[in-house]
Write a protein that holds these residues in place. Structure first.
Motif, PDB file in Angstrom:
ATOM      1  N   UNK A  72      62.177  37.456   3.873  1.00  0.00           N
ATOM      2  CA  UNK A  72      62.433  36.042   4.059  1.00  0.00           C
ATOM      3  C   UNK A  72      61.280  35.284   3.458  1.00  0.00           C
ATOM      4  N   UNK A  73      61.220  33.981   3.731  1.00  0.00           N
ATOM      5  CA  UNK A  73      60.125  33.183   3.196  1.00  0.00           C
ATOM      6  C   UNK A  73      58.775  33.696   3.675  1.00  0.00           C
ATOM      7  N   UNK A  74      58.722  34.297   4.828  1.00  0.00           N
ATOM      8  CA  UNK A  74      57.465  34.810   5.341  1.00  0.00           C
ATOM      9  C   UNK A  74      57.483  36.316   5.534  1.00  0.00           C
ATOM     10  N   UNK A  75      58.485  36.992   5.042  1.00  0.00           N
ATOM     11  CA  UNK A  75      58.518  38.431   5.147  1.00  0.00           C
ATOM     12  C   UNK A  75      59.573  38.907   6.130  1.00  0.00           C
ATOM     13  N   UNK A  76      59.714  40.203   6.193  1.00  0.00           N
ATOM     14  CA  UNK A  76      60.759  40.794   7.025  1.00  0.00           C
ATOM     15  C   UNK A  76      60.401  40.715   8.492  1.00  0.00           C
ATOM     16  N   UNK A  77      61.355  40.323   9.304  1.00  0.00           N
ATOM     17  CA  UNK A  77      61.141  40.279  10.749  1.00  0.00           C
ATOM     18  C   UNK A  77      61.314  41.671  11.331  1.00  0.00           C
ATOM     19  N   UNK A  78      60.632  41.928  12.421  1.00  0.00           N
ATOM     20  CA  UNK A  78      60.705  43.233  13.052  1.00  0.00           C
ATOM     21  C   UNK A  78      62.082  43.463  13.659  1.00  0.00           C
ATOM     22  N   UNK A  79      62.638  44.640  13.409  1.00  0.00           N
ATOM     23  CA  UNK A  79      63.926  44.985  13.989  1.00  0.00           C
ATOM     24  C   UNK A  79      63.789  45.149  15.498  1.00  0.00           C
ATOM     25  N   UNK A  80      64.596  44.429  16.249  1.00  0.00           N
ATOM     26  CA  UNK A  80      64.564  44.548  17.698  1.00  0.00           C
ATOM     27  C   UNK A  80      63.372  43.892  18.360  1.00  0.00           C
ATOM     28  N   UNK A  81      62.591  43.111  17.606  1.00  0.00           N
ATOM     29  CA  UNK A  81      61.423  42.460  18.191  1.00  0.00           C
ATOM     30  C   UNK A  81      61.843  41.412  19.211  1.00  0.00           C
ATOM     31  N   UNK A  82      61.053  41.306  20.272  1.00  0.00           N
ATOM     32  CA  UNK A  82      61.333  40.332  21.310  1.00  0.00           C
ATOM     33  C   UNK A  82      60.391  39.149  21.193  1.00  0.00           C
ATOM     34  N   UNK A  83      60.961  37.964  21.204  1.00  0.00           N
ATOM     35  CA  UNK A  83      60.157  36.752  21.076  1.00  0.00           C
ATOM     36  C   UNK A  83      59.200  36.583  22.241  1.00  0.00           C
ATOM     37  N   UNK A  84      59.518  37.153  23.387  1.00  0.00           N
ATOM     38  CA  UNK A  84      58.701  36.967  24.581  1.00  0.00           C
ATOM     39  C   UNK A  84      57.805  38.165  24.897  1.00  0.00           C
ATOM     40  N   UNK A  85      57.851  39.210  24.074  1.00  0.00           N
ATOM     41  CA  UNK A  85      57.047  40.395  24.323  1.00  0.00           C
ATOM     42  C   UNK A  85      55.561  40.040  24.321  1.00  0.00           C
ATOM     43  N   UNK A  86      54.847  40.458  25.360  1.00  0.00           N
ATOM     44  CA  UNK A  86      53.417  40.193  25.451  1.00  0.00           C
ATOM     45  C   UNK A  86      52.625  41.363  24.858  1.00  0.00           C
ATOM     46  N   UNK A  87      51.635  41.032  24.072  1.00  0.00           N
ATOM     47  CA  UNK A  87      50.679  42.014  23.551  1.00  0.00           C
ATOM     48  C   UNK A  87      49.299  41.521  23.980  1.00  0.00           C
ATOM     49  N   UNK A  88      48.934  41.849  25.204  1.00  0.00           N
ATOM     50  CA  UNK A  88      47.775  41.207  25.814  1.00  0.00           C
ATOM     51  C   UNK A  88      46.448  41.712  25.272  1.00  0.00           C
ATOM     52  N   UNK A  89      46.442  42.898  24.681  1.00  0.00           N
ATOM     53  CA  UNK A  89      45.203  43.430  24.108  1.00  0.00           C
ATOM     54  C   UNK A  89      45.433  43.677  22.622  1.00  0.00           C
ATOM     55  N   UNK A  90      44.784  42.856  21.792  1.00  0.00           N
ATOM     56  CA  UNK A  90      44.942  42.943  20.347  1.00  0.00           C
ATOM     57  C   UNK A  90      43.651  43.454  19.707  1.00  0.00           C
ATOM     58  N   UNK A  91      43.798  44.288  18.688  1.00  0.00           N
ATOM     59  CA  UNK A  91      42.664  44.739  17.887  1.00  0.00           C
ATOM     60  C   UNK A  91      42.983  44.451  16.430  1.00  0.00           C
ATOM     61  N   UNK A  92      42.065  43.776  15.745  1.00  0.00           N
ATOM     62  CA  UNK A  92      42.251  43.416  14.347  1.00  0.00           C
ATOM     63  C   UNK A  92      41.292  44.243  13.484  1.00  0.00           C
ATOM     64  N   UNK A  93      41.840  45.030  12.555  1.00  0.00           N
ATOM     65  CA  UNK A  93      41.055  45.873  11.659  1.00  0.00           C
ATOM     66  C   UNK A  93      41.239  45.408  10.222  1.00  0.00           C
ATOM     67  N   UNK A  94      40.191  45.568   9.401  1.00  0.00           N
ATOM     68  CA  UNK A  94      40.384  45.282   7.994  1.00  0.00           C
ATOM     69  C   UNK A  94      39.219  44.584   7.326  1.00  0.00           C
ATOM     70  N   UNK A  95      39.545  43.856   6.270  1.00  0.00           N
ATOM     71  CA  UNK A  95      38.557  43.273   5.373  1.00  0.00           C
ATOM     72  C   UNK A  95      38.334  41.796   5.668  1.00  0.00           C
ATOM     73  N   UNK A  96      37.945  41.033   4.638  1.00  0.00           N
ATOM     74  CA  UNK A  96      37.601  39.623   4.825  1.00  0.00           C
ATOM     75  C   UNK A  96      38.787  38.774   5.249  1.00  0.00           C
TER      76      UNK A  96
END
Length: 460
Positions: A72-96
């Motif tokens: 789509x304009x912003x990329x493919x949406x996750x199959x079966x993803x829930x709009x209300x799903x909580x991900x309370x602990x996030x870890x971000x890995x990578x570059x600049x």
């Protein structure tokens, strides 16, 4: 919303581009002197842009031409993803890109896609984020870092990658290992710097991309990406992992043929991400791709700092990345903002447990502090409130906790113990107002202020 800062080393600006270029001095036939000068400037500008663009594409890769992938304009949406799903602990890995780097901005003020994803989580649950991004990181560097994390040992930035900018620092692999093992969501941006190392001198680039053999770089990237994902899925087989493809910042004005060819080359890089992810999803791992590149296509100059000679996204570009990640995480409509009735106004708004608090008693700003109506907020969060007109104090009961708030006094009673605050409650329009800091410090509520929306998020 607790978060750790990314590893920025120092404020040296990574991947800034400085290219010397000699413009052609051959005049066009039949041109008068003034027109000759204009033509020369245009010609120099075109050549510089073209050279910039070759560098930039190889730095960042991208998938402007998706080779048949459905986005789509912003990329493919996750199959079966829930709009209300909580991900309370996030870890971000990578570059600049994970760090959120922008030229001319202090590291403490970086506002990339990662903090925007933290804000998205506030609509859904508590937010704890750990940004382990490192400026200048290559896929080999991230692979070496993951080796140390898996082993639970400390490692210096010089040991994971000798080409990192800034002073050497020690990274706590054991602490990051614990964060990864506890994570609900892990995001990755990696690969752009792999191409930088393949170029050599930035001032002596070939005009024909076929002269650069990128296959070894692509092969190494594929191997490193597999190793990184192997280790992450072993440390935490239950976390959702989302990897960004790389946007392609070459504008069409560089030339239609060059624009097409660079996108074709970049598509090879993105196909590695898609192919690798598909092998893990086939094994049952929840790994997804955030297709950020489509949102940059045709808007390259408007969404990056390329006009200033830097490859990184500007605020608009990072916002597009946040939307693409949100779609991969929460689905097509996963990116949330305050409702249209309040969004874009100067009025501070309140969310309690992720829902807009409908109240006529709006937050009040005094001496730089934000005050909220005590009864409205605590009642919305399930507490009981009583008011004594004799003692001029409100009492809030929430389970076994009881807090008494007197008017015009900095001394509160918390479970019958006196506690001093730095600002007193006051009454306006028959409502007791308290600083939001009191809700966090004395009521143990999770309180966050999001400046871009002028919104206070309060969660029990």
């Amino acid at each position: 919303m607790r978060h750790k800062n990314p590893v920025t080393l120092d404020n040296k600006q990574p991947n800034q581009i400085k290219v010397t270029n000699q413009a052609s001095t051959i005049p066009t036939p039949h041109s008068r002197p003034a027109k000759r000068k204009i033509h020369q400037v245009r010609q120099e500008t075109t050549r510089m842009i073209a050279q910039y663009m070759m560098i930039l594409t190889l730095l960042l890769g991208g998938s402007g031409i998706t080779g048949g992938m459905t986005t789509t304009a912003y990329g493919a949406a996750a199959t079966g993803a829930s709009k209300t799903q909580a991900y309370e602990h996030m870890v971000f890995l990578g570059d600049s890109l994970t760090v959120g780097y922008e030229p001319g901005i202090a590291a403490t003020d970086y506002d990339g896609f990662a903090p925007r994803l933290e804000e998205q989580e506030l609509f859904r649950g508590h937010a704890q984020a750990d940004n382990a991004g490192i400026l200048g990181l290559t896929s080999t560097g991230l692979k070496h870092y993951m080796d140390a994390i898996t082993a639970g040992r400390s490692v210096s930035t010089a040991d994971i990658q000798s080409t990192l900018p800034g002073a050497t620092r020690t990274l706590d692999g054991a602490a990051t290992r614990k964060e990864i093992q506890a994570a609900d969501l892990i995001t990755i941006t990696i690969g752009g710097n792999d191409f930088l190392n393949a170029l050599g001198s930035l001032t002596a680039l070939p005009q024909d991309l076929s002269q650069i053999n990128l296959q070894p770089v692509l092969n190494t990237y594929r191997t490193n990406l597999g190793s990184i994902l192997d280790q992450l899925t072993t440390l935490n087989p239950n976390a959702v992992i989302v990897i960004a493809d790389q946007y392609q910042p070459v504008p069409l004005l560089a030339g239609a043929t060059l624009y097409h060819d660079l996108n074709e080359t970049a598509a090879e890089f993105s196909s590695i991400i898609d192919d690798t992810v598909s092998t893990y999803t086939a094994k049952g791992n929840d790994i997804r791709v955030a297709h950020v590149s489509p949102s940059f296509q045709g808007k390259e100059l408007a969404m990056t700092h390329i006009a200033a000679g830097d490859i990184h996204p500007n605020a608009t570009g990072y916002q597009a990345m946040a939307v693409a990640f949100s779609m991969a995480i929460w689905g097509e409509t996963g990116y949330m903002t305050p409702s249209s009735a309040v969004n874009g106004t100067d009025q501070t708004i309140l969310y309690t447990n992720g829902k807009l608090l409908q109240s006529q008693s709006k937050p009040i700003i005094r001496s730089g502090r934000t005050y909220v109506a005590l009864r409205d907020v605590t009642t919305a969060l399930g507490a009981k409130v009583s008011w004594s007109s004799t003692t001029k104090q409100a009492t809030v009961t929430n389970g076994s906790s009881k807090v008494t708030v007197p008017l015009n006094s900095k001394i509160l009673k918390v479970n019958n113990q006196s506690v001093t605050t730095d600002a007193a409650a006051f009454m306006q329009q028959n409502k007791v107002y308290v600083p939001i800091a009191v809700l966090a410090d004395q009521f143990a509520y999770d309180v966050h202020y999001v400046n871009r929306w002028k919104a206070v998020f309060i969660r029990q």
